[in-house]
Design a protein around this motif. Structure first.
Motif, short mmCIF file in Angstrom:
data_model
loop_
_atom_site.label_atom_id
_atom_site.label_comp_id
_atom_site.label_asym_id
_atom_site.label_seq_id
_atom_site.Cartn_x
_atom_site.Cartn_y
_atom_site.Cartn_z
N UNK A 93 1.12 2.17 -3.00
CA UNK A 93 1.93 1.36 -2.03
C UNK A 93 3.27 1.57 -1.98
N UNK A 94 3.94 1.71 -3.32
CA UNK A 94 5.30 1.81 -3.84
C UNK A 94 5.60 3.16 -3.10
N UNK A 95 5.14 4.38 -3.31
CA UNK A 95 5.39 5.81 -2.58
C UNK A 95 5.34 5.54 -1.19
N UNK A 96 4.29 4.99 -0.55
CA UNK A 96 4.13 5.02 0.68
C UNK A 96 5.11 4.26 1.31
N UNK A 97 5.70 2.97 0.77
CA UNK A 97 6.56 2.23 1.32
C UNK A 97 7.83 2.81 1.44
N UNK A 98 8.26 3.53 0.17
CA UNK A 98 9.54 3.99 -0.15
C UNK A 98 9.75 5.01 1.00
N UNK A 120 -1.63 8.65 -6.11
CA UNK A 120 -1.31 9.61 -5.09
C UNK A 120 -2.40 9.69 -3.88
N UNK A 121 -3.26 8.74 -3.89
CA UNK A 121 -4.29 8.74 -3.10
C UNK A 121 -4.11 7.53 -1.91
N UNK A 122 -4.06 8.09 -0.74
CA UNK A 122 -3.78 6.81 0.29
C UNK A 122 -2.24 6.67 0.79
N UNK A 123 -1.50 7.09 -0.21
CA UNK A 123 -0.12 6.70 0.11
C UNK A 123 0.46 7.34 1.49
N UNK A 124 -0.15 8.05 1.93
CA UNK A 124 0.53 8.65 3.41
C UNK A 124 -0.01 7.75 4.48
N UNK A 125 -1.01 6.92 4.43
CA UNK A 125 -1.23 5.99 5.61
C UNK A 125 -0.34 4.91 5.33
N UNK A 126 -0.16 4.33 4.18
CA UNK A 126 0.88 3.36 4.08
C UNK A 126 2.19 3.74 4.63
N UNK A 127 2.34 4.98 4.28
CA UNK A 127 3.91 5.50 4.69
C UNK A 127 3.92 5.63 6.31
N UNK A 128 2.87 5.85 6.68
CA UNK A 128 2.89 5.86 8.44
C UNK A 128 3.26 4.45 8.94
N UNK A 129 2.59 3.66 8.45
CA UNK A 129 2.53 2.34 8.77
C UNK A 129 3.91 1.48 8.55
N UNK A 130 4.27 1.69 7.17
CA UNK A 130 5.52 1.18 6.85
C UNK A 130 6.80 1.98 7.78
N UNK A 131 6.63 2.97 7.97
CA UNK A 131 7.65 3.66 8.99
C UNK A 131 7.71 3.06 10.38
#
Length: 299
Positions: free
Chosen positions: A113-118, A170-181
């Protein structure tokens, strides 16, 4: 003739009121969701206080009691869930495995979540070519088979609990990144973000103190959907012998150890396998319910 109105505090009116409140409660909180919450609370209690209630040391061996059957299959209450091939108490090992597996899954989800949100906030703030570069990294991560990458990393770099947890992060951060963006871009056009920006607030203050709290509920739902997948991934890698290493144990490691005794002593792997299935199911159901609860389009 005098007509008396029943006092809602007495008689049948209170019965109907109680029934209505009970019906409204179960409509808001379905029975399956309540059971899921109860199970998750139980697992958290085991993870936090399990070492206080475990009947034995999960690494203690008793060869004279090896492969003892559990209660209900001819065993005694000395070993309620039986013992494994080395005479270790399955119940004590199950409690320790729940503690380690849930800790790994929680920390890995937090890292993800930290990687994705950042990265999602960074893409929303920079826009242009920098945003496209971040989106390319997100698409590349989503296209890679994570299990194969994890196997390669653990095979070449060795394994430790810290490395294993970070790798799962490092698993699943890309989905959180899309949502956060997406949420950050939408929030920038809303009144509160524009007002704070016009007052001269720094980007870190805008995103950290204003945008993040307003989208936290959606991000929390994404984390609850990512959490059971991390548990399954940890279980799969531990089952293959590349996860948690002896003398430590985890749910996947217990299943892996018990596969050689599936015919002679199936209880060794059935107990951790049942915990994996029920826990991931409950977290998934709770995540879906939270998504429906916080999604304004479904109200």
């Amino acid at each position: 003739m005098t007509i008396t109105t029943p006092d809602p505090r007495h008689g049948s009116a209170s019965v109907f009121t109680t029934k209505s409140r009970t019906r409204a409660f179960f409509q808001k909180y379905p029975t399956l969701i309540l059971l899921s919450i109860l199970w998750i609370v139980l697992m958290l209690a085991v993870a936090g206080l399990g070492h206080l209630v475990a009947p034995r040391d999960y690494m203690a061996m008793n060869l004279s009691a090896r492969l003892s059957e559990p209660v209900g299959m001819g065993g005694t209450w000395a070993y309620p869930l039986g013992t494994d091939e080395l005479g270790r108490d399955v119940l004590s090992r199950l409690i320790a495995s729940i503690r380690i597996s849930l800790t790994i899954a929680f920390l890995a989800t937090l890292v993800s979540a930290t990687i994705g949100v950042a990265l999602g906030f960074l893409a929303a703030f920079l826009r242009g070519r920098a945003e496209q570069a971040i989106l390319m990294v997100i698409d590349a991560q989503a296209a890679m088979p994570f299990m194969i990458i994890a196997l390669a990393v653990l095979a070449f770099l060795g394994n430790s609990l810290t490395l294993f947890t970070i790798l799962l992060g490092f698993y699943g951060w890309e989905r959180i990144a899309r949502i956060a963006r997406g949420l950050a871009i939408a929030a920038q056009d809303q009144g509160y973000a524009a007002a704070v920006r016009d007052l001269g607030a720094s980007p870190s203050r805008i995103y950290g103190l204003h945008i993040l709290p307003n989208i936290a509920s959606t991000l929390l739902v994404s984390m609850t959907l990512n959490f059971p997948e991390v548990i399954l991934l940890e279980s799969g890698l531990s089952f293959l012998g590349l996860g948690v290493q002896p003398p430590e144990t985890s749910l996947g490691a217990m299943v892996g150890y018990g596969r050689d005794y599936i015919q002679s002593a199936p209880w060794i792997m059935l107990a951790p396998a049942a915990v994996i299935v029920v826990t991931t199911l409950c977290v998934s159901l709770l995540g879906d319910w939270l998504r429906d609860l916080f999604d304004p389009t479904l109200r």
